[in-house]
Design an enzyme around this catalytic site. Structure first.
Site, PDB file in Angstrom:
ATOM      1  N   ASN B  40      -4.780  43.119  55.388  1.00 19.95           N
ATOM      2  CA  ASN B  40      -3.726  44.073  55.720  1.00 19.95           C
ATOM      3  C   ASN B  40      -4.261  45.479  55.926  1.00 19.95           C
ATOM      4  O   ASN B  40      -3.506  46.449  55.882  1.00 19.95           O
ATOM      5  CB  ASN B  40      -2.682  44.126  54.578  1.00 19.95           C
ATOM      6  CG  ASN B  40      -2.142  42.790  54.184  1.00 19.95           C
ATOM      7  OD1 ASN B  40      -2.480  42.254  53.140  1.00 19.95           O
ATOM      8  ND2 ASN B  40      -1.310  42.224  55.040  1.00 19.95           N
ATOM      9  N   ASN B  67      -4.101  34.897  55.928  1.00 19.36           N
ATOM     10  CA  ASN B  67      -3.271  34.543  57.074  1.00 19.36           C
ATOM     11  C   ASN B  67      -3.059  35.692  58.059  1.00 19.36           C
ATOM     12  O   ASN B  67      -2.850  35.457  59.247  1.00 19.36           O
ATOM     13  CB  ASN B  67      -1.914  34.014  56.600  1.00 19.36           C
ATOM     14  CG  ASN B  67      -1.183  34.966  55.683  1.00 19.36           C
ATOM     15  OD1 ASN B  67      -1.761  35.513  54.735  1.00 19.36           O
ATOM     16  ND2 ASN B  67       0.088  35.186  55.931  1.00 19.36           N
ATOM     17  N   HIS B  68      -3.094  36.948  57.590  1.00 19.04           N
ATOM     18  CA  HIS B  68      -2.831  38.075  58.493  1.00 19.04           C
ATOM     19  C   HIS B  68      -4.071  38.541  59.277  1.00 19.04           C
ATOM     20  O   HIS B  68      -3.970  39.474  60.062  1.00 19.04           O
ATOM     21  CB  HIS B  68      -2.256  39.258  57.705  1.00 19.04           C
ATOM     22  CG  HIS B  68      -0.819  39.088  57.383  1.00 19.04           C
ATOM     23  ND1 HIS B  68       0.151  38.918  58.350  1.00 19.04           N
ATOM     24  CD2 HIS B  68      -0.159  39.036  56.196  1.00 19.04           C
ATOM     25  CE1 HIS B  68       1.345  38.790  57.774  1.00 19.04           C
ATOM     26  NE2 HIS B  68       1.175  38.846  56.478  1.00 19.04           N
TER      27      HIS B  68
HETATM   28 FE   LIG Z   1      -1.886  40.442  52.062  1.00 16.74          FE
HETATM   29 FE   LIG Z   2      -1.531  37.056  53.147  1.00 20.94          FE
END
Ligand SMILES: [Fe+2]
Ligand SMILES: [Fe+2]
Ligand SMILES: [Fe+2]
Ligand SMILES: [Fe+2]
Ligand SMILES: [Fe+2]
Ligand SMILES: [Fe+2]
Ligand SMILES: [Fe+2]
Ligand SMILES: [Fe+2]
Lengths: 259, 259, 259, 259
Positions: B40, B67-68
């Site tokens: 992130n 996942n990001h």
């Molecule tokens: Fe995160």
């Molecule tokens: Fe995540």
């Protein structure tokens, strides 16, 4: 006023750890009220009438719950006669049981509300709007309001806490069985923790025998779970609330072990 | 050997908090290696090449993710040339980037492995079996093995930790952005915590402006999120590992604030 | 060569409807091979050895299955000795049972492959890559290849069909219990239908007593399901395949009723 | 009275196919009312004011929708002024737009109601209870009631249809983009089909370029989707309703192609 709020109690080992620590903590923190989540208190899922009585006799004033509350079928025989056991209030209209309860301790009226989340959980009514409805209904009746929000994701828990900040005395999360380290008083006076953690076998996966859970992840095959053996963890918080204002002034995380 | 492992760094405020605390903690704990989750780190989702460089220049040795990691499109331009940035190794064969990296510090070879969970997450390969494969591949190359397991549920994280206990030096969870209070050394020497927590805005929902998230829960309508303002939290652990045995001997939870 | 492929057979009423229509359709369409999905054939979930024998005796050559195949515990006692019963091949390595089978009819070698989807289903291995592996393994052994892809979403089913177009003779979907109206021959010769539909009680929700399912949606409480009464539907397709090329030349949707 | 109900219209190719077939079917079946699902009508996701006008000008009387209705941001600028465009009525209180509409054709008052499912879809209010509320509200105003239930699973669709059987004239499912072959009149007079199917590119995955979708399943990486090229499918039903009783007397499935 000091309130002890205990996380998901898992089966017999969890009940034994609760029975051990409740009197000790009551004395240590001079608690006036004890709340515990009992959704896993009978054998790991659900609750029965004898198990409910055992928890009440151990000193618990109000038992909250969550998605597993329905897992022992006999729940439907007694939940409508059990005002000290609450189930998530945002189950649909007509659901058996009570979504909140109000009781009096030292002339202070305390409401205990149970709500459940919807993210990665079965579809039910909106917990945010249900909270609004209940707060309107009990505004006149309650000096202190405690919410057990039984939910999977950290975001839904944190969001509801901000939404209710200043309108309830305390919001605790349950369901993940792992205690979080983020206990705090939000700016408008609501005590908060994302998850209380559980009371039950420590060398386990959420209370369950770890080899069974590992095998489930490895194979995807159906499996019968049972609780793990060995020493137990007891997870809870102590919340100090000013009964004149209904605001929390302190929240203390508790984590103890019992062989 | 002391290793500092930092949770999901959220955008510019998170990077600033990381840059502030990394030198302080390096000195305070005499750390030999610094790992941080960067999924992130660019504006709240994803990572760019300049942001990666900023983290590396701040002292991070290895950036893990989750996942990001794919959310900024330019990732595909540089991930194959960025050996110090790892993405979950259990993405399918052919996925760009590296699932683990091995580096040397004080003549000790350290492998950092990234894995992602599947419960309530997009379908990918089995993290348990991927871990087995990687451990076989690096057995000869690594004295110390650190795993960042980026997953939603407490059960999948705890299960993988038990599965790898004694085979890796440390497994930390990331993704929920809330630090858990269950750091421990498992019986066979693996240091563990369910979630490191994040580095970013504290008065927020997982770093994001709380009003936006509340509104999302209330309305269900699509919303553009941005990070919150205000003071930041810095969440991490310090893990002490015996480089002779690869076993952990201590894990210390870190939570600091920065205005 | 004409192949009859029958959708999910639900319990005793489904078995009776199958036993009724199999001989009629065998004669009407001069079928050479009969395949049926048996994941719900014992009481609505799972399969037992006597039920498997009943289906084989009724004329079914190969029984495919899906997520419910494990629901009767005795499956583990016989699945490894039941080469004509296949379970999804993309369950993880070590899963009991067979993921595909090859049999000979009129000197034509026919492979029947079972795969399961991952969208809104439990995490397992990638069905696309598993299909690639199996096709490589059986390329030399099979003149005709039939795939039963047991999956929830229309997108995953349609995507796998396009992925395998020209590499398999036929791909049929199962699991939703509702027959789709999109049977077709894809450009490279693969016969396709998104879902075969089921064989079982017609005035029902997917075979189950409708009042039980409605109540489940209304209350969210756990419920014991049983199959509905009344007339049955029998859903299937007939696929005509050129055994010289392995390409499909026709697919005919079948839907019959039985009081 | 004959009503034409058209499935999810996908982007420009879908709009062109709709514009082509609407006048032909209106004449062929002497239709009195035309309903179409427009959630994907602008570029594949969402709807804009010009696209809405294009559909209305093509002869659509009421546009229903679903989860994608919010995907073009400009929707919020005009949805409150667009009474012939309905969005799922069981979005929470305060959601912009209308959940149902009532219009008059040949002196018959017809209500068109839009609802969305919750199984494998974002959490919203209960569609069963919302249907009850709306039916109570419009009982006096409507001779005929048509429901578009936009939902993922066959079970939720079939269950709501049984729940409303005899209380609405017709319930059609949308969202999966694949037409089902189960059109029928339920015992108490409600016409039903699990899914209408879509209007859009036929050699595609739900309208989208198939290679993009296959790649998404293979890699798990984010992908920008666009609609496929080539011939189109047009999926709909014609429902014949006795305006004296509000009961359906026939439902005919329509599937046409356009190069
Ligand atoms: Fe995160
Ligand atoms: Fe995540
Ligand atoms: Fe629990
Ligand atoms: Fe729970
Ligand atoms: Fe089935
Ligand atoms: Fe199934
Ligand atoms: Fe759609
Ligand atoms: Fe949709």
């Amino acid at each position: 006023m000091n309130i002890l709020i205990i996380g998901d109690i898992c089966g017999r080992p969890g009940r034994q750890a609760a029975a051990h620590y409740i009197p000790l903590l009551r004395q240590e923190y001079q608690t006036d009220l004890i709340i515990a989540n009992g959704e896993n208190s009978a054998g790991g899922v659900g609750i029965t009438a004898p198990v409910m009585d055992e928890l009440l006799n151990a000193g618990v004033d109000v038992i909250t719950s969550g998605n597993h509350i329905w897992d022992k079928k006999e729940i439907l025989d007694f939940i409508d006669k059990a005002p000290r056991l609450v189930r998530p209030a945002n189950y649909p209209p007509g659901t058996p049981g009570f979504g909140y309860t109000v009781l009096t301790k030292q002339q202070v009226k305390i409401a205990v509300v149970n709500l459940a989340g919807r993210a990665f959980m079965p579809p039910i009514d909106c917990p945010f709007r249900e909270a609004d409805k209940i707060l309107t209904a009990i505004a006149a009746q309650a000096d202190i309001i405690i919410v057990d929000f039984h939910a999977e994701t950290t975001s839904e828990k944190m969001a509801l806490a901000w939404y209710l900040d200043g309108r309830v005395s305390c919001l605790v999360g349950t369901h993940t069985h792992i205690q979080t380290a983020d206990e705090r008083i939000l700016p408008n006076g609501t005590a908060y923790i994302t998850d209380l953690g559980m009371v039950g076998p420590w060398d386990s996966v959420l209370g369950v025998d770890k080899d069974l859970v590992i095998n489930k992840f490895l194979t995807g095959l159906p499996a019968k779970f049972h609780l793990a053996d060995g020493r137990n963890v007891f997870c809870a918080v102590i919340v100090k609330i000013d009964e004149a204002t209904g605001k929390a002034t302190a929240i203390t995380r508790i984590k103890r072990y019992l062989n």
